[in-house]
Design a protein around this motif. Sequence first.
Motif, PDB file in Angstrom:
ATOM      1  N   THR A   3     -10.997  16.426  38.732  1.00 57.20           N
ATOM      2  CA  THR A   3     -10.939  15.774  37.423  1.00 57.20           C
ATOM      3  C   THR A   3     -12.230  15.994  36.655  1.00 57.20           C
ATOM      4  N   VAL A   4     -13.363  15.970  37.338  1.00 57.91           N
ATOM      5  CA  VAL A   4     -14.642  16.281  36.684  1.00 57.91           C
ATOM      6  C   VAL A   4     -14.590  17.716  36.149  1.00 57.91           C
ATOM      7  N   ALA A   5     -14.098  18.631  36.964  1.00 60.84           N
ATOM      8  CA  ALA A   5     -13.956  20.024  36.517  1.00 60.84           C
ATOM      9  C   ALA A   5     -13.015  20.108  35.327  1.00 60.84           C
ATOM     10  N   GLY A   6     -11.956  19.308  35.329  1.00 61.03           N
ATOM     11  CA  GLY A   6     -11.030  19.276  34.206  1.00 61.03           C
ATOM     12  C   GLY A   6     -11.700  18.794  32.930  1.00 61.03           C
ATOM     13  N   VAL A   7     -12.557  17.776  33.047  1.00 62.98           N
ATOM     14  CA  VAL A   7     -13.286  17.271  31.875  1.00 62.98           C
ATOM     15  C   VAL A   7     -14.174  18.371  31.306  1.00 62.98           C
ATOM     16  N   TYR A   8     -14.951  19.028  32.169  1.00 61.96           N
ATOM     17  CA  TYR A   8     -15.848  20.073  31.672  1.00 61.96           C
ATOM     18  C   TYR A   8     -15.068  21.261  31.110  1.00 61.96           C
ATOM     19  N   SER A   9     -13.952  21.596  31.716  1.00 63.23           N
ATOM     20  CA  SER A   9     -13.106  22.666  31.185  1.00 63.23           C
ATOM     21  C   SER A   9     -12.591  22.289  29.793  1.00 63.23           C
ATOM     22  N   ASN A  10     -12.139  21.041  29.634  1.00 64.53           N
ATOM     23  CA  ASN A  10     -11.667  20.571  28.328  1.00 64.53           C
ATOM     24  C   ASN A  10     -12.776  20.653  27.285  1.00 64.53           C
ATOM     25  N   ARG A  11     -13.984  20.236  27.670  1.00 71.27           N
ATOM     26  CA  ARG A  11     -15.104  20.259  26.732  1.00 71.27           C
ATOM     27  C   ARG A  11     -15.448  21.692  26.316  1.00 71.27           C
ATOM     28  N   LEU A  12     -15.459  22.614  27.272  1.00 69.87           N
ATOM     29  CA  LEU A  12     -15.748  24.013  26.938  1.00 69.87           C
ATOM     30  C   LEU A  12     -14.704  24.570  25.975  1.00 69.87           C
ATOM     31  N   LYS A  13     -13.432  24.267  26.229  1.00 66.92           N
ATOM     32  CA  LYS A  13     -12.350  24.761  25.367  1.00 66.92           C
ATOM     33  C   LYS A  13     -12.467  24.229  23.946  1.00 66.92           C
ATOM     34  N   LYS A  14     -12.980  23.014  23.793  1.00 67.08           N
ATOM     35  CA  LYS A  14     -13.117  22.395  22.473  1.00 67.08           C
ATOM     36  C   LYS A  14     -14.446  22.726  21.796  1.00 67.08           C
ATOM     37  N   GLY A  15     -15.332  23.452  22.495  1.00 62.77           N
ATOM     38  CA  GLY A  15     -16.637  23.758  21.933  1.00 62.77           C
ATOM     39  C   GLY A  15     -17.572  22.557  21.916  1.00 62.77           C
ATOM     40  N   MET A  16     -17.303  21.583  22.770  1.00 66.67           N
ATOM     41  CA  MET A  16     -18.148  20.396  22.867  1.00 66.67           C
ATOM     42  C   MET A  16     -19.325  20.666  23.793  1.00 66.67           C
ATOM     43  N   MET A  17     -20.378  19.907  23.630  1.00 73.70           N
ATOM     44  CA  MET A  17     -21.478  19.965  24.593  1.00 73.70           C
ATOM     45  C   MET A  17     -20.983  19.401  25.921  1.00 73.70           C
ATOM     46  N   LEU A  18     -21.436  19.988  27.030  1.00 68.74           N
ATOM     47  CA  LEU A  18     -21.043  19.482  28.346  1.00 68.74           C
ATOM     48  C   LEU A  18     -21.699  18.138  28.645  1.00 68.74           C
ATOM     49  N   GLN A  19     -22.917  17.947  28.204  1.00 66.03           N
ATOM     50  CA  GLN A  19     -23.672  16.718  28.402  1.00 66.03           C
ATOM     51  C   GLN A  19     -23.645  16.255  29.862  1.00 66.03           C
ATOM     52  N   ALA A  20     -24.075  17.146  30.727  1.00 67.55           N
ATOM     53  CA  ALA A  20     -24.136  16.885  32.163  1.00 67.55           C
ATOM     54  C   ALA A  20     -25.564  16.494  32.545  1.00 67.55           C
ATOM     55  N   VAL A  46     -35.115  20.863  24.486  1.00 66.37           N
ATOM     56  CA  VAL A  46     -34.399  22.129  24.309  1.00 66.37           C
ATOM     57  C   VAL A  46     -34.918  23.121  25.347  1.00 66.37           C
ATOM     58  N   ASN A  47     -34.027  23.579  26.208  1.00 71.73           N
ATOM     59  CA  ASN A  47     -34.365  24.589  27.215  1.00 71.73           C
ATOM     60  C   ASN A  47     -33.077  25.299  27.605  1.00 71.73           C
ATOM     61  N   ASP A  48     -33.159  26.193  28.560  1.00 75.60           N
ATOM     62  CA  ASP A  48     -31.990  26.999  28.933  1.00 75.60           C
ATOM     63  C   ASP A  48     -30.986  26.270  29.821  1.00 75.60           C
ATOM     64  N   TYR A  49     -31.250  25.009  30.165  1.00 78.38           N
ATOM     65  CA  TYR A  49     -30.374  24.278  31.074  1.00 78.38           C
ATOM     66  C   TYR A  49     -29.757  23.015  30.472  1.00 78.38           C
ATOM     67  N   ASN A  50     -30.459  22.353  29.579  1.00 72.20           N
ATOM     68  CA  ASN A  50     -30.054  21.042  29.077  1.00 72.20           C
ATOM     69  C   ASN A  50     -28.791  21.125  28.218  1.00 72.20           C
ATOM     70  N   THR A  51     -27.671  20.710  28.792  1.00 69.60           N
ATOM     71  CA  THR A  51     -26.395  20.781  28.082  1.00 69.60           C
ATOM     72  C   THR A  51     -26.190  19.608  27.129  1.00 69.60           C
ATOM     73  N   TYR A  52     -27.215  18.770  26.948  1.00 68.51           N
ATOM     74  CA  TYR A  52     -27.209  17.775  25.877  1.00 68.51           C
ATOM     75  C   TYR A  52     -27.803  18.380  24.608  1.00 68.51           C
ATOM     76  N   ALA A  53     -28.451  19.531  24.722  1.00 66.99           N
ATOM     77  CA  ALA A  53     -29.118  20.161  23.583  1.00 66.99           C
ATOM     78  C   ALA A  53     -28.485  21.500  23.214  1.00 66.99           C
ATOM     79  N   MET A  54     -27.384  21.857  23.856  1.00 72.43           N
ATOM     80  CA  MET A  54     -26.719  23.128  23.552  1.00 72.43           C
ATOM     81  C   MET A  54     -25.237  23.048  23.888  1.00 72.43           C
ATOM     82  N   VAL A  55     -24.487  23.917  23.267  1.00 75.87           N
ATOM     83  CA  VAL A  55     -23.069  24.063  23.593  1.00 75.87           C
ATOM     84  C   VAL A  55     -22.957  25.193  24.612  1.00 75.87           C
TER      85      VAL A  55
END
Length: 118
Positions: A3-20, A46-55
């Motif tokens: 279900t966690v994988a499903g949430v992240y998959s849904n977010r990627l499909k919608k162009g949302m930030m993962l915010q992990a 802002v860095n190459d890992y922070n999914t709160y600061a990037m899509v």
Amino acid sequence: LPTVAGVYSNRLKKGMMLQADPTIIYPITKGKPLGRRIRQSEIAAVNDYNTYAMVGLPKGPIANPSRAAIEAVLNPAKTEALFFVADGKGGHVFANTLEEHNANVEKWYAIRKARGEM
């Protein structure tokens, strides 16, 4: 995990930030536990890992995934959920809308306050 994988998959499909949260922690600790709450400045970093600061996905892995995690990503749960938060019992509670999620977060905060963690 599916279900966690499903949430992240849904977010990627919608162009949302993962915010992990682990993607905030990894650049700070290089894979070790943080041992404290995440700071607002770290959420905004802002860095190459922070999914709160990037899509999208981080530039590379932040952990060595288990077989179960890999299987979950290959076969994510079919869910409409876009959000999740801890449930206080070692699991998660999932939500389809931000309104539902915010209510779940308030419940999680109440649990943490009752435990003396906040």
